[in-house]
Design a protein around this motif. Structure first.
Motif, PDB file in Angstrom:
ATOM      1  N   CYS A 135      39.890  34.702  45.926  1.00 64.92           N
ATOM      2  CA  CYS A 135      40.681  35.868  46.327  1.00 64.92           C
ATOM      3  C   CYS A 135      39.981  37.163  45.921  1.00 64.92           C
ATOM      4  O   CYS A 135      39.963  38.146  46.689  1.00 64.92           O
ATOM      5  CB  CYS A 135      42.073  35.799  45.693  1.00 64.92           C
ATOM      6  N   SER A 171      50.722  33.357  44.103  1.00 65.27           N
ATOM      7  CA  SER A 171      51.265  34.700  44.326  1.00 65.27           C
ATOM      8  C   SER A 171      50.659  35.702  43.351  1.00 65.27           C
ATOM      9  O   SER A 171      50.303  36.829  43.735  1.00 65.27           O
ATOM     10  CB  SER A 171      52.788  34.674  44.160  1.00 65.27           C
ATOM     11  N   GLN A 172      50.474  35.265  42.100  1.00 68.15           N
ATOM     12  CA  GLN A 172      49.899  36.154  41.094  1.00 68.15           C
ATOM     13  C   GLN A 172      48.435  36.459  41.404  1.00 68.15           C
ATOM     14  O   GLN A 172      47.977  37.599  41.236  1.00 68.15           O
ATOM     15  CB  GLN A 172      50.024  35.505  39.710  1.00 68.15           C
ATOM     16  N   ALA A 173      47.685  35.444  41.870  1.00 67.57           N
ATOM     17  CA  ALA A 173      46.275  35.649  42.221  1.00 67.57           C
ATOM     18  C   ALA A 173      46.141  36.651  43.363  1.00 67.57           C
ATOM     19  O   ALA A 173      45.247  37.520  43.356  1.00 67.57           O
ATOM     20  CB  ALA A 173      45.636  34.320  42.598  1.00 67.57           C
ATOM     21  N   ARG A 183      41.649  31.995  42.303  1.00 64.70           N
ATOM     22  CA  ARG A 183      41.571  33.382  41.802  1.00 64.70           C
ATOM     23  C   ARG A 183      40.219  34.011  42.133  1.00 64.70           C
ATOM     24  O   ARG A 183      40.135  35.156  42.586  1.00 64.70           O
ATOM     25  CB  ARG A 183      41.813  33.399  40.288  1.00 64.70           C
ATOM     26  N   ASP A 227      53.789  30.170  42.309  1.00 65.43           N
ATOM     27  CA  ASP A 227      53.814  31.429  41.558  1.00 65.43           C
ATOM     28  C   ASP A 227      52.401  31.841  41.148  1.00 65.43           C
ATOM     29  O   ASP A 227      52.067  33.040  41.161  1.00 65.43           O
ATOM     30  CB  ASP A 227      54.689  31.279  40.312  1.00 65.43           C
ATOM     31  N   ALA A 228      51.562  30.846  40.778  1.00 65.26           N
ATOM     32  CA  ALA A 228      50.183  31.157  40.389  1.00 65.26           C
ATOM     33  C   ALA A 228      49.397  31.711  41.569  1.00 65.26           C
ATOM     34  O   ALA A 228      48.587  32.636  41.411  1.00 65.26           O
ATOM     35  CB  ALA A 228      49.504  29.900  39.841  1.00 65.26           C
ATOM     36  N   ALA A 263      48.329  39.009  44.122  1.00 68.35           N
ATOM     37  CA  ALA A 263      48.735  40.330  43.634  1.00 68.35           C
ATOM     38  C   ALA A 263      47.640  40.962  42.779  1.00 68.35           C
ATOM     39  O   ALA A 263      47.351  42.165  42.896  1.00 68.35           O
ATOM     40  CB  ALA A 263      50.031  40.196  42.831  1.00 68.35           C
ATOM     41  N   ASP A 264      47.011  40.165  41.914  1.00 68.10           N
ATOM     42  CA  ASP A 264      45.974  40.703  41.024  1.00 68.10           C
ATOM     43  C   ASP A 264      44.754  41.202  41.793  1.00 68.10           C
ATOM     44  O   ASP A 264      44.071  42.137  41.354  1.00 68.10           O
ATOM     45  CB  ASP A 264      45.536  39.620  40.028  1.00 68.10           C
ATOM     46  N   THR A 265      44.446  40.567  42.933  1.00 69.37           N
ATOM     47  CA  THR A 265      43.245  40.925  43.700  1.00 69.37           C
ATOM     48  C   THR A 265      43.551  41.810  44.899  1.00 69.37           C
ATOM     49  O   THR A 265      42.632  42.230  45.607  1.00 69.37           O
ATOM     50  CB  THR A 265      42.537  39.649  44.188  1.00 69.37           C
ATOM     51  N   ASP A 266      44.856  42.036  45.131  1.00 72.80           N
ATOM     52  CA  ASP A 266      45.293  42.872  46.258  1.00 72.80           C
ATOM     53  C   ASP A 266      44.797  42.306  47.590  1.00 72.80           C
ATOM     54  O   ASP A 266      44.391  43.055  48.488  1.00 72.80           O
ATOM     55  CB  ASP A 266      44.801  44.310  46.074  1.00 72.80           C
TER      56      ASP A 266
END
Length: 730
Positions: free
Chosen positions: A405, A436-438, A402, A433-434, A440-443
């Motif tokens: 990223c 993918s979320q990282a 995270r 999934d984690a 998405a959160d950081t673009d």
């Protein structure tokens, strides 16, 4: 001649039945002789006889058959020449001495001198007399071959490991205890080396226990071949080994022996179940420097082994007095790791990955570091060894993804970020999934994230591994197979997984730097394999321009290491990426700096005839930083006592208040895994004779030591302690 014929003449006078009474119920002498003859022929009882000179006059034919020698070649020969003691330790009296004593004996175990492998016999005999004249011996024999070898095997199993044939734990303990006890009054040295195999569990888990057993046999054979000095090798159980090296205290020689063992053991093994590669770590202690008793020396070697494994495995390390404190502090760090994540004490450094052809930085590899409240910065190598195997490894690994990223989202689109994925994190439910979320959160674009994973991820459940890899591939993240060439390096892994890059193992690259042949050919083969599979290649740990050129000639596409840059902070990264592109030219001047170990412990230093207690703040091969004495002028010479007889002559090269920088007259040496030690040590016996204790020098007077004050004079300190220095040291 059968026994009946041999004895008939002696018994002829008694062979006639007596008149009257009991003759009908007794066996005649002829019948008795016939029974003995049958007994002899059956092999249940054998007989022999000798004359007064010890030469055989009779021997049961069955014995001659059993030892596979013609009877006529034995008759007339000395009994003591035909048969020798079967006692392998040579502690039993010789047969000639027993015959010469002219006394009865029994249970004497012998072998035929000319056929020792054929049979083992137990002989008994009694002297024979004609009146008072000694005429020779008469005796019996029995075949005890099976019994003898059963007992020998039982005795062997009590002392030796049944799988490898090496000494077992009990025998090693006995040998080391007796050796140390014998060496102490003679003031002799004895080294003990503890070894532990790395990645052995993977072999048992993937290839089975039969493969593990065969692997241990091959490891034992390599150890025997590698050790060309007097020593005793033992297997303590599992994948633990122990070596005793008497009369050896030169840590240069011991380091070479350990390195040779590590190098031989890590070479590939061919088993019936498949090919595998393992590693080895070693810890070394020397008596009497590191202990006098068995428990003390072995404990010291265990601590050194623990330190070697924590330092990254595949290394050796000598015991030093600071290891116990390091072990305690390390356990505290492991306990505090969760708190470090929650309180944001962790941060990332980034190491450039450079395109070998253009010199452009196309990616930055994230390294996790820890800013500890008391110890200060704990760099990535030490942090990685603390993290390995801890319960927080998954939590920290996900935090690193995270954080990386978030940082990479600020960089130019042409630069990617690479993050190592620990095995426990990869196999954890919901890992893809984690990720993918990282993203998405950081673009951050998925193709700008490189996930590095070792072959160990394939040791888990096949379906789960393939599913996770497929999810990551579908997500669009780049995948790198890390440490290729260090483990099983199976082509099947590359065919199963959608990897974009193969990262060549750093140790293989280091070997290529030392040798021109086999390792470079192996790297060429890896590059060719990657090309055929349309994958990139990365070589890590490059320090010299010569190695850089060799690897470029091999076709390696991307490189990283000190030749470009050490890991750097995010501020420096952002500054370098502010322009259109970031180019780094390889330079041999960027050698890996001599690692300065941050320490915080009390030591003693000697000046003239007086010893002072100071705090050692840091230590390198060439010098140290001490604190505690006030106003020490430059040029002052000290003898620095690093403990355990490690005395180093040093000169003050800078001084400020209560802090002095020292330069050693003779550089310290690497202990094999990043630690530092002196090559030679002063014997504790020499220190004791000079008035010092065995463990280490103590503060106070050293007038009895060479160069000290004259007899009758008091020790005079020339420097004073800085205010608060004694309490700080305490």
């Amino acid at each position: 001649m059968p026994l009946k014929g041999f004895l008939s003449a002696k018994h002829k006078a008694r062979s006639q039945p007596a008149s009257g009474d009991l003759s009908a119920t007794k066996l005649s002498d002829d019948e008795k002789l016939a029974m003995l003859d049958e007994l002899e022929t059956s092999g249940l009882g054998w007989f022999w006889a000798s004359d007064r000179n010890g030469n055989l006059t009779y021997l049961s034919p069955a014995i001659a058959d059993r030892i596979d020698l013609p009877l006529d070649e034995l008759i007339g020969q000395p009994l003591a020449g035909a048969f020798v003691s079967a006692d392998s330790d040579g502690r039993t009296k010789s047969l000639a001495l027993m015959l010469g004593a002219r006394k009865a004996f029994s249970g004497f175990v012998v072998r035929a001198e000319r056929r020792p492998e054929r049979a083992v016999l137990r002989l008994s005999g009694r002297p024979a007399y004609d009146g008072e004249t000694f005429t020779g011996f008469r005796g019996t024999g029995a075949d005890i071959t099976d019994e003898f070898f059963r007992e020998a095997e039982t005795a062997r199993l009590a002392k030796y490991d049944s799988l490898t044939g090496l000494s077992n734990r009990h025998r090693m303990k006995h040998l080391i205890e007796t050796t140390l006890a014998a060496f102490q009054p003679a003031k002799r040295n004895c080294a003990v080396m503890m070894l532990d195999l790395d990645k052995f569990k993977h072999v048992n888990d993937t290839l089975g226990h039969a493969a593990g057993d065969e692997l241990l046999k091959q490891v034992a054979d390599r150890m025997r071949r590698a050790l060309e000095v007097e020593c005793e090798i033992g297997r303590l159980g599992g994948d633990e080994f122990q070596i005793m090296l008497p009369d050896q205290d030169d840590r240069g020689v011991l380091g070479e022996i350990a390195l040779k063992l590590i190098t031989m053991i890590k070479q590939p093994y061919t088993l019936e179940e498949g090919r595998c590669v393992i590693g080895c770590s070693a810890g070394i202690a020397v008596a009497p420097h590191d202990g006098v008793s068995f428990d003390d020396v072995v404990r010291s070697a265990d601590l050194a082994l623990y330190a070697a494994k924590n330092g990254g495995r595949g290394q050796y390390r000598f015991f030093s007095g600071e290891l116990e404190n390091e072990a305690i502090f390390r356990r505290r760090l492991e306990e505090n790791l969760g708190e470090a994540v929650r309180e944001e004490q962790l941060f990332l450094k980034y190491e450039p990955i450079v395109d070998a052809a253009s010199g452009n930085v196309d990616a930055l590899e994230a390294h996790i570091c820890w800013m500890h409240e008391q110890r200060g910065e704990i760099e990535e190598e030490e942090f990685a060894s603390i993290l390995d195997g801890s319960q927080q490894v998954g939590e920290v690994g996900l935090w690193a993804i995270r954080e990386a990223c978030a940082e990479a989202a600020k960089w130019p689109d042409s630069v990617r970020v690479a993050v190592n994925v620990p095995v426990p994190l990869f196999v954890a439910e919901g890992f893809a999934d984690a990720v993918s979320q990282a993203l998405a959160d950081t673009d951050l674009a998925p193709r700008r994230l490189e996930l590095e994973m070792s072959e160990a991820v394939f040791f888990g459940d096949t379906q789960d591994v393939d599913r996770t890899l497929a999810q990551l591939f579908k997500l669009g993240a780049r995948l790198t197979l890390d440490e290729f060439g260090s483990g099983y390096s199976s082509l099947a892994y590359l065919r199963r997984a959608p990897f974009d890059t193969i990262k060549i193992d750093e140790k293989l690259v280091a070997e290529a730097a030392r040798h021109d042949g086999e390792e470079l050919n192996l790297i060429r083969a890896i590059v060719a394999l990657a090309g055929a599979l349309e994958m990139d290649t990365i070589a890590n740990g490059i320090e010299t321009t010569e190695l850089f050129e060799r690897l470029r000639e091999c076709g390696v596409g991307r490189m990283q290491g000190p030749i470009y840059s050490d890991p750097i902070g995010r501020d420096v990264v952002e500054e370098q990426l502010a322009g259109d592109s970031w180019k780094i030219a390889p330079s041999g001047d960027r050698v890996k700096r001599s690692k300065r170990r941050t320490v915080y412990r009390r030591i003693n230093i000697i000046h003239d005839d007086h010893s002072y207690e100071v705090v050692l703040r840091n230590l390198s091969k060439t010098g140290a930083l001490i604190q505690g004495l006030a106003d020490v002028p430059k040029g002052t010479q000290f003898v620095v006592d690093l403990g355990g007889g490690q005395l180093a002559v040093a000169t003050v090269i800078r001084s400020s208040g209560d802090t002095q920088g020292l330069e050693f007259e003779q550089s310290l040496i690497d202990d094999g895994s990043g630690g530092l030690c002196t090559r030679n040590r002063v014997s504790p016996y020499a220190l004791a004779s000079a008035g010092a204790p065995l463990a280490a020098l103590s503060p106070g007077s050293y007038k009895t030591m060479p160069g000290g004050a004259l007899e009758g004079q008091a020790s005079v300190p020339q420097f004073s302690y800085a205010p608060g220095a004694r309490s700080e040291a305490a």
